[in-house]
Design an enzyme around this catalytic site. Structure first.
Site, PDB file in Angstrom:
ATOM      1  N   GLY A  13      28.289 -13.067  -8.035  1.00  0.00           N
ATOM      2  CA  GLY A  13      27.889 -14.169  -8.914  1.00  0.00           C
ATOM      3  C   GLY A  13      26.870 -13.777  -9.970  1.00  0.00           C
ATOM      4  O   GLY A  13      26.094 -14.616 -10.424  1.00  0.00           O
ATOM      5  N   SER A  14      26.887 -12.514 -10.404  1.00  0.00           N
ATOM      6  CA  SER A  14      25.920 -12.146 -11.454  1.00  0.00           C
ATOM      7  C   SER A  14      26.248 -12.861 -12.767  1.00  0.00           C
ATOM      8  O   SER A  14      25.345 -13.176 -13.546  1.00  0.00           O
ATOM      9  CB  SER A  14      25.846 -10.623 -11.641  1.00  0.00           C
ATOM     10  N   LYS A  92      40.866 -15.821  -6.472  1.00  0.00           N
ATOM     11  CA  LYS A  92      42.098 -16.541  -6.118  1.00  0.00           C
ATOM     12  C   LYS A  92      42.815 -16.963  -7.399  1.00  0.00           C
ATOM     13  O   LYS A  92      42.168 -17.234  -8.406  1.00  0.00           O
ATOM     14  CB  LYS A  92      41.769 -17.810  -5.322  1.00  0.00           C
ATOM     15  N   HIS A 110      37.019 -11.376 -18.120  1.00  0.00           N
ATOM     16  CA  HIS A 110      37.731 -10.217 -17.578  1.00  0.00           C
ATOM     17  C   HIS A 110      37.041  -8.945 -18.082  1.00  0.00           C
ATOM     18  O   HIS A 110      36.708  -8.859 -19.272  1.00  0.00           O
ATOM     19  CB  HIS A 110      39.195 -10.263 -18.043  1.00  0.00           C
TER      20      HIS A 110
HETATM   21  C1  GRF Z   1      33.074  -9.403 -13.378  1.00  0.00           C
HETATM   22  O1  GRF Z   1      33.246  -8.075 -13.737  1.00  0.00           O
HETATM   23  C2  GRF Z   1      34.103 -10.273 -14.059  1.00  0.00           C
HETATM   24  O2  GRF Z   1      34.489  -9.792 -15.310  1.00  0.00           O
HETATM   25  C3  GRF Z   1      35.265 -10.216 -13.120  1.00  0.00           C
HETATM   26  O3  GRF Z   1      34.690 -10.183 -11.831  1.00  0.00           O
HETATM   27  C4  GRF Z   1      33.378  -9.627 -11.899  1.00  0.00           C
HETATM   28  C5  GRF Z   1      32.455 -10.636 -11.256  1.00  0.00           C
HETATM   29  O4  GRF Z   1      31.149 -10.174 -11.085  1.00  0.00           O
HETATM   30  N1  GRF Z   1      36.176 -11.327 -13.341  1.00  0.00           N
HETATM   31  P1  GRF Z   1      30.001 -11.180 -10.629  1.00  0.00           P
HETATM   32  O5  GRF Z   1      30.432 -11.819  -9.311  1.00  0.00           O
HETATM   33  O6  GRF Z   1      29.813 -12.183 -11.715  1.00  0.00           O
HETATM   34  O7  GRF Z   1      28.796 -10.315 -10.437  1.00  0.00           O
END
Ligand code: GRF
Length: 196
Positions: A13-14, A92, A110
């Protein structure tokens, strides 16, 4: 619009944190009103709790069908008066009934320059491994609308980063993630601001 945003996560969830931080800094017109995870142990849920944001875990395996899973998500979104959804590391595939109900109101980030290196199977560090294996000189992050075709909705924002000759997938992932944190809150707000 003064949107009420739901952020859907599966992991760290960064990106959720970057949206919460942007809100805290006064850079968002709306608020994160709900965080939904499909993993009860996702650290993103802790981030939501720390920020005082209502949060829940909804797991596909607890429902008989994809449709029923979607209905459960829709009930929750409705209960919290959610206007728009941001996927942030949500692993999901969203049920069709959710995509239909929130048409053009669901965004995803993405970690590559779509339309390259997207689609089923391109997630996490695999994306960066594929970029390096293809010998690309640049990569980046893409914010796009979510449609039923995985990673194929309209592109809202994109930012590039260089690929270095000696990059490991993890180094490239880190460089892209830094861009994501800057790009996603700005793209969400810019897009939803234009929606009536
Ligand atoms: C990110 O690299 C995003 O682009 C992809 O999944 C990753 C999630 O990272 N869809 P976080 O959980 O937000 O740290």
């Amino acid at each position: 619009m003064q949107y009420r945003l739901a952020v859907l996560i599966s992991g760290s969830g960064s990106n959720l944190q970057s949206i919460l931080d942007a809100q805290q800094a006064g850079h968002m017109d709306g608020t994160v009103a709900l965080v939904v995870s499909d993993q009860s142990k996702a650290y993103g849920l802790v981030r939501a709790q720390k920020a005082g944001v209502p949060n829940a875990t909804v797991r596909k395996k607890d429902y008989e069908s994809l449709d029923a899973f979607g209905e459960a998500l829709l009930d929750l979104l409705k209960d919290h008066h959610i206007d728009a959804i941001a996927l942030a590391g949500y692993l999901k595939i969203l049920p069709a009934n959710v995509i239909e109900a929130y048409k053009d109101l669901i965004l995803n980030i993405h970690p590559a320059l779509l339309p390259k290196f997207g689609g089923v199977g391109f997630y996490g560090v695999r994306v960066h491994e594929a970029v390096l294996a293809a010998g690309e000189q640049e990569s980046g992050a893409t914010v796009h609308l979510v449609t039923e075709a995985c990673d194929e909705g309209r592109i809202i924002a994109q930012e590039k980063v260089p690929v270095h000759a000696d990059d490991t997938p993890e180094q490239l992932q880190k460089r892209v993630l830094e861009v994501e944190h800057r790009l996603y809150p700005k793209a969400i707000n810019g897009y939803l601001r234009g929606v009536q």
